[in-house]
Design a protein around this motif. Structure first.
Motif, PDB file in Angstrom:
ATOM      1  N   SER A 210       0.817  -1.215   0.000  1.00 58.54           N
ATOM      2  CA  SER A 210       0.000   0.000   0.000  1.00 58.54           C
ATOM      3  C   SER A 210       0.852   1.267   0.000  1.00 58.54           C
ATOM      4  N   ASN A 211       2.129   1.148   0.396  1.00 55.58           N
ATOM      5  CA  ASN A 211       3.002   2.320   0.359  1.00 55.58           C
ATOM      6  C   ASN A 211       3.244   2.805  -1.069  1.00 55.58           C
ATOM      7  N   VAL A 212       3.052   1.902  -2.039  1.00 56.25           N
ATOM      8  CA  VAL A 212       3.295   2.262  -3.431  1.00 56.25           C
ATOM      9  C   VAL A 212       2.169   3.140  -3.977  1.00 56.25           C
ATOM     10  N   THR A 213       0.984   3.038  -3.409  1.00 58.67           N
ATOM     11  CA  THR A 213      -0.166   3.783  -3.927  1.00 58.67           C
ATOM     12  C   THR A 213       0.030   5.273  -3.666  1.00 58.67           C
ATOM     13  N   SER A 215      -2.524   7.434  -5.002  1.00 56.39           N
ATOM     14  CA  SER A 215      -3.873   7.982  -5.150  1.00 56.39           C
ATOM     15  C   SER A 215      -4.864   6.890  -4.760  1.00 56.39           C
ATOM     16  N   PRO A 216      -6.117   7.266  -4.519  1.00 57.73           N
ATOM     17  CA  PRO A 216      -7.101   6.246  -4.133  1.00 57.73           C
ATOM     18  C   PRO A 216      -7.307   5.167  -5.177  1.00 57.73           C
ATOM     19  N   ASN A 217      -7.050   5.474  -6.427  1.00 60.52           N
ATOM     20  CA  ASN A 217      -7.279   4.497  -7.487  1.00 60.52           C
ATOM     21  C   ASN A 217      -6.014   3.771  -7.915  1.00 60.52           C
ATOM     22  N   SER A 218      -4.935   3.964  -7.184  1.00 61.11           N
ATOM     23  CA  SER A 218      -3.705   3.249  -7.510  1.00 61.11           C
ATOM     24  C   SER A 218      -3.852   1.772  -7.169  1.00 61.11           C
ATOM     25  N   GLN A 219      -3.286   0.921  -7.997  1.00 61.12           N
ATOM     26  CA  GLN A 219      -3.307  -0.528  -7.783  1.00 61.12           C
ATOM     27  C   GLN A 219      -1.870  -1.048  -7.822  1.00 61.12           C
ATOM     28  N   THR A 233      -3.256  -5.313  -4.293  1.00 61.68           N
ATOM     29  CA  THR A 233      -4.108  -4.462  -3.458  1.00 61.68           C
ATOM     30  C   THR A 233      -5.454  -4.204  -4.124  1.00 61.68           C
ATOM     31  N   ALA A 234      -5.642  -4.705  -5.336  1.00 57.93           N
ATOM     32  CA  ALA A 234      -6.891  -4.475  -6.064  1.00 57.93           C
ATOM     33  C   ALA A 234      -8.001  -5.347  -5.517  1.00 57.93           C
ATOM     34  N   SER A 235      -9.201  -4.820  -5.568  1.00 53.92           N
ATOM     35  CA  SER A 235     -10.364  -5.596  -5.136  1.00 53.92           C
ATOM     36  C   SER A 235     -10.750  -6.602  -6.218  1.00 53.92           C
ATOM     37  N   GLU A 236     -11.627  -7.519  -5.856  1.00 54.28           N
ATOM     38  CA  GLU A 236     -12.048  -8.547  -6.806  1.00 54.28           C
ATOM     39  C   GLU A 236     -12.815  -7.959  -7.984  1.00 54.28           C
ATOM     40  N   LYS A 237     -13.422  -6.781  -7.776  1.00 55.75           N
ATOM     41  CA  LYS A 237     -14.213  -6.178  -8.856  1.00 55.75           C
ATOM     42  C   LYS A 237     -13.322  -5.572  -9.952  1.00 55.75           C
ATOM     43  N   VAL A 238     -12.101  -5.298  -9.603  1.00 55.56           N
ATOM     44  CA  VAL A 238     -11.190  -4.684 -10.578  1.00 55.56           C
ATOM     45  C   VAL A 238     -10.588  -5.775 -11.452  1.00 55.56           C
ATOM     46  N   THR A 280      -1.059   3.786 -11.570  1.00 60.57           N
ATOM     47  CA  THR A 280      -1.865   4.924 -11.126  1.00 60.57           C
ATOM     48  C   THR A 280      -2.462   5.622 -12.339  1.00 60.57           C
ATOM     49  N   PRO A 281      -3.798   5.794 -12.419  1.00 57.07           N
ATOM     50  CA  PRO A 281      -4.404   6.488 -13.573  1.00 57.07           C
ATOM     51  C   PRO A 281      -3.916   7.930 -13.673  1.00 57.07           C
ATOM     52  N   LYS A 282      -3.748   8.384 -14.912  1.00 55.47           N
ATOM     53  CA  LYS A 282      -3.318   9.768 -15.131  1.00 55.47           C
ATOM     54  C   LYS A 282      -4.355  10.770 -14.614  1.00 55.47           C
ATOM     55  N   SER A 283      -5.616  10.372 -14.604  1.00 55.24           N
ATOM     56  CA  SER A 283      -6.652  11.287 -14.113  1.00 55.24           C
ATOM     57  C   SER A 283      -6.424  11.644 -12.649  1.00 55.24           C
ATOM     58  N   ASP A 284      -5.922  10.668 -11.863  1.00 53.97           N
ATOM     59  CA  ASP A 284      -5.623  10.957 -10.451  1.00 53.97           C
ATOM     60  C   ASP A 284      -4.418  11.887 -10.329  1.00 53.97           C
ATOM     61  N   ILE A 285      -3.435  11.650 -11.188  1.00 49.90           N
ATOM     62  CA  ILE A 285      -2.242  12.499 -11.150  1.00 49.90           C
ATOM     63  C   ILE A 285      -2.587  13.921 -11.546  1.00 49.90           C
ATOM     64  N   ASN A 286      -3.505  14.057 -12.512  1.00 52.93           N
ATOM     65  CA  ASN A 286      -3.861  15.386 -13.023  1.00 52.93           C
ATOM     66  C   ASN A 286      -4.841  16.129 -12.134  1.00 52.93           C
ATOM     67  N   ALA A 287      -5.248  15.522 -11.003  1.00 53.54           N
ATOM     68  CA  ALA A 287      -6.183  16.219 -10.118  1.00 53.54           C
ATOM     69  C   ALA A 287      -5.584  17.524  -9.622  1.00 53.54           C
TER      70      ALA A 287
END
Length: 609
Positions: A210-213, A215-219, A233-238, A280-287
């Motif tokens: 989890s230290n690697v994350t 943003s909230p959407n990092s996997q 760290t991803a949930s089963e839905k991902v 990590t999605p770019k959308s999280d980085i661009n927040a």
């Protein structure tokens, strides 16, 4: 002044506002680009540090697990008891040995809080277990299971099996566990006597991941060399991404890749052949960039409003005095040169208005002077060219004499009279002002040479070398005859040998040269220098002064022959300068005893003109 967008005020306003907007937008784009680069760089550095720390913690954790298996594998007493129990037939001894083995395993179990269970399976099929709850129900088909086959296929090294949903050997254990193990060898003869399997709480590994994350959407994923996922760290839905095309680091290398739609960081664990991926999605980085962009929009809007107000003020202050200047210029355009403009504005505009007032006054003076000068020049030219007799009466009389000679078959004298008639007719026809063509000038020259050749009875001959393309060039009227007349009178007539007059053309870059050369007696050096100085002065003196000087010299009785010789050339030179400019005109070169060359320099006409 024209209304609308063509007005000075509106043009200046649009110019200022455009410049300011371009500057604001340029600075904003550069600032936004620089800020975005800094944010992305900091996030990339943060992700690289996080994954580096995570891999370090992960390696420390795996080293601890590796030490546990090594401590069991090197416990001589436990290995001896396992072998004795496998070979002993005494039930009491077997029970005592099993209890002792269980105690040894239990001591290892309690050495760490994250161990859930320790299982030892011997070659004889006997199991020794120590785990939480002591409710173990061993899977009897373990020999055919995947984990057992991996341990059996190994060569004694640690086998990291990864995360499992529930225990791989205890049917009652349903919690997620991190599983690893290795073979057990006899320390004396290095013979395999069984396998050990250790199941631990996965939270330390997941916490490290989890230290690697960032943003909230990092996997974060741990995969082996065959791209099989060990932990995540991803949930089963991902849905699981494809690891096939992702960059793989070598040794202690850390890879940061932001060329795709997500930031990818990857590092390799030293204790295992596993790769840790952080996505990590770019959308999280661009927040953060979005917040910066919104703030920048507000700043740009404020700057645009300020720029508009400033542009309106500046354009109005500049346009007002210019409007007054334009209004006065319209008065000048209608012929009123008596007005003046008085404004108090910027220093440059005040200077412009002052220059305009001086220019108007100067124009008024120059118009009067030019009018007087033009009238004087035309009168002088008419007086210089007119004859004392009526030109029409003269060439009509010459025509009558020619026909009378023709009836008496006096051809030679008839040709002379006809040539003279053509010459007078040409020189007295000024309906086309003062312009003619080289073709017409050459015709006039031929008539003149007809008279001269008959008068001198063959002592003078003419050679023409004219480029046909030059025949239609425009030049001042009566250009060639004064030069040829001077060449015959002062150069060829005094000769005691046959004289030759050569007329040719030469094209040099953008200049056309008409060259008139003779093999006559030449010109004395002092006289030549005086004529060249007179031609040079003609290119720089005031036109009115030149005409006045010319009229004075022509009207003065007893003028020196050498001075008269230069007047005709000076007149031709002045007219060429007036028509084509100061860099053109006559150029004289002469050498006593060898002859004289006069070059007429004119601009080469453009093709199609």
């Amino acid at each position: 002044m024209t209304r609308g967008l063509h007005s000075i005020h509106n043009r200046l306003f649009l110019l200022f506002i455009s410049c300011m907007l371009v500057l604001v937008l340029l600075v904003s784009v550069v600032y936004y680009k620089k800020t975005t680069d800094i944010i992305h760089s900091k996030i990339s550095d943060l992700a690289e540090k996080n994954i580096s720390q995570t891999v370090g913690l992960f390696d420390l954790l795996l080293q601890g697990y590796d030490s546990i298996t090594k401590s069991l594998n090197s416990n001589y007493e436990m290995l001896r008891l396992i072998q004795e129990r496998d070979s002993s037939r005494d039930e009491t001894v077997s029970i005592i040995n099993e209890r002792t083995i269980t105690n040894i395993i239990g001591a290892i179990y309690y050495s760490r809080d994250d161990i859930v269970g320790i299982h030892v399976v011997t070659n004889a099929g006997k199991n020794y277990n120590y785990e939480r709850g002591f409710d173990s129900v061993i899977d009897t088909d373990y020999a055919t299971s995947e984990w057992y086959q991996k341990l059996m296929d190994s060569s004694g090294e640690m086998v990291w099996l990864g995360l499992y949903k529930g225990s791989v050997i205890n049917r009652f254990q349903k919690d997620t566990l991190f599983v690893f193990g290795r073979k057990l060898y006899d320390l004396s003869d290095h013979r395999m006597i069984g396998v050990m399997l250790i199941e631990t709480n996965p939270q330390p590994i997941l916490a490290a991941l989890s230290n690697v994350t960032i943003s909230p959407n990092s996997q974060v994923y741990i995969v082996d060399r065959e791209d099989r996922m060990i932990a995540s760290t991803a949930s089963e839905k991902v849905s699981m991404p494809s690891f096939d095309g992702l960059p793989r680091p070598q040794a202690s290398e850390i890879i940061v890749d932001d060329r795709t739609g997500q930031l990818i960081v990857a590092a390799k664990a030293k204790m295992s052949d596993w790769t840790v991926f952080g996505l990590t999605p770019k959308s999280d980085i661009n927040a953060e960039v979005v917040k910066t962009r919104e703030y920048l929009y507000v700043v740009i809007l404020v700057l645009i409003l300020l720029s508009t107000v400033l542009a309106s003020i500046v354009s109005r202050n500049i346009a007002s005095p210019l409007k007054l200047l334009i209004r006065e210029m319209k008065q000048v355009e209608m012929g009123n040169f008596k007005g003046s403009v008085t404004v108090k504005s910027f220093e440059e505009i005040n200077s412009l208005v002052s220059s305009f007032n001086r220019m108007v006054n100067r124009m008024d003076e120059l118009i009067e002077r030019i009018t007087l000068s033009s009238m004087s020049e035309k009168n002088a030219e008419l007086q210089a060219l007119q004859s004392q007799v009526n030109p029409h009466f003269l060439y009509n009389t010459l025509d009558m004499i020619y026909w009378m000679l023709d009836e008496r078959e006096n051809d030679r004298l008839g040709r002379v009279i006809l040539a003279l008639s053509h010459m007078f007719r040409y020189s007295s026809d000024w309906q086309e002002a003062s312009k003619t063509t080289l073709r017409q000038e050459l015709d006039q020259m031929r008539h003149y040479m007809t008279i001269i050749e008959n008068r001198l009875e063959g002592r003078v001959s003419t050679e023409l070398h004219i480029d046909p393309e030059c025949l239609d060039v425009v030049l001042p009227k009566m250009t060639l005859q004064p030069i040829i007349e001077n060449a015959v009178k002062y150069g060829l007539e005094p000769l005691d040998r046959p004289g030759i007059l050569r007329v040719s053309t030469e094209i040099c870059e953008y200049e056309l040269r008409i060259i008139i050369a003779d093999n006559g007696v030449g010109i004395e050096e002092s006289t030549l220098q005086g004529m060249q100085a007179m031609l040079a002065a003609e290119s720089t003196e005031n036109d009115g002064q030149k005409m006045a000087a010319l009229q004075l010299e022509q009207a003065t009785p007893g003028t020196d022959v050498k001075t008269r010789r230069g007047i005709g050339l000076t007149n031709v030179h002045r007219r060429i300068v007036l028509m084509f400019g100061e860099i053109y005109g006559l150029r004289i070169h002469s050498k006593q005893g060898e002859g004289t060359t006069v070059t007429i320099a004119m601009p080469l006409p453009r093709k199609g003109v």
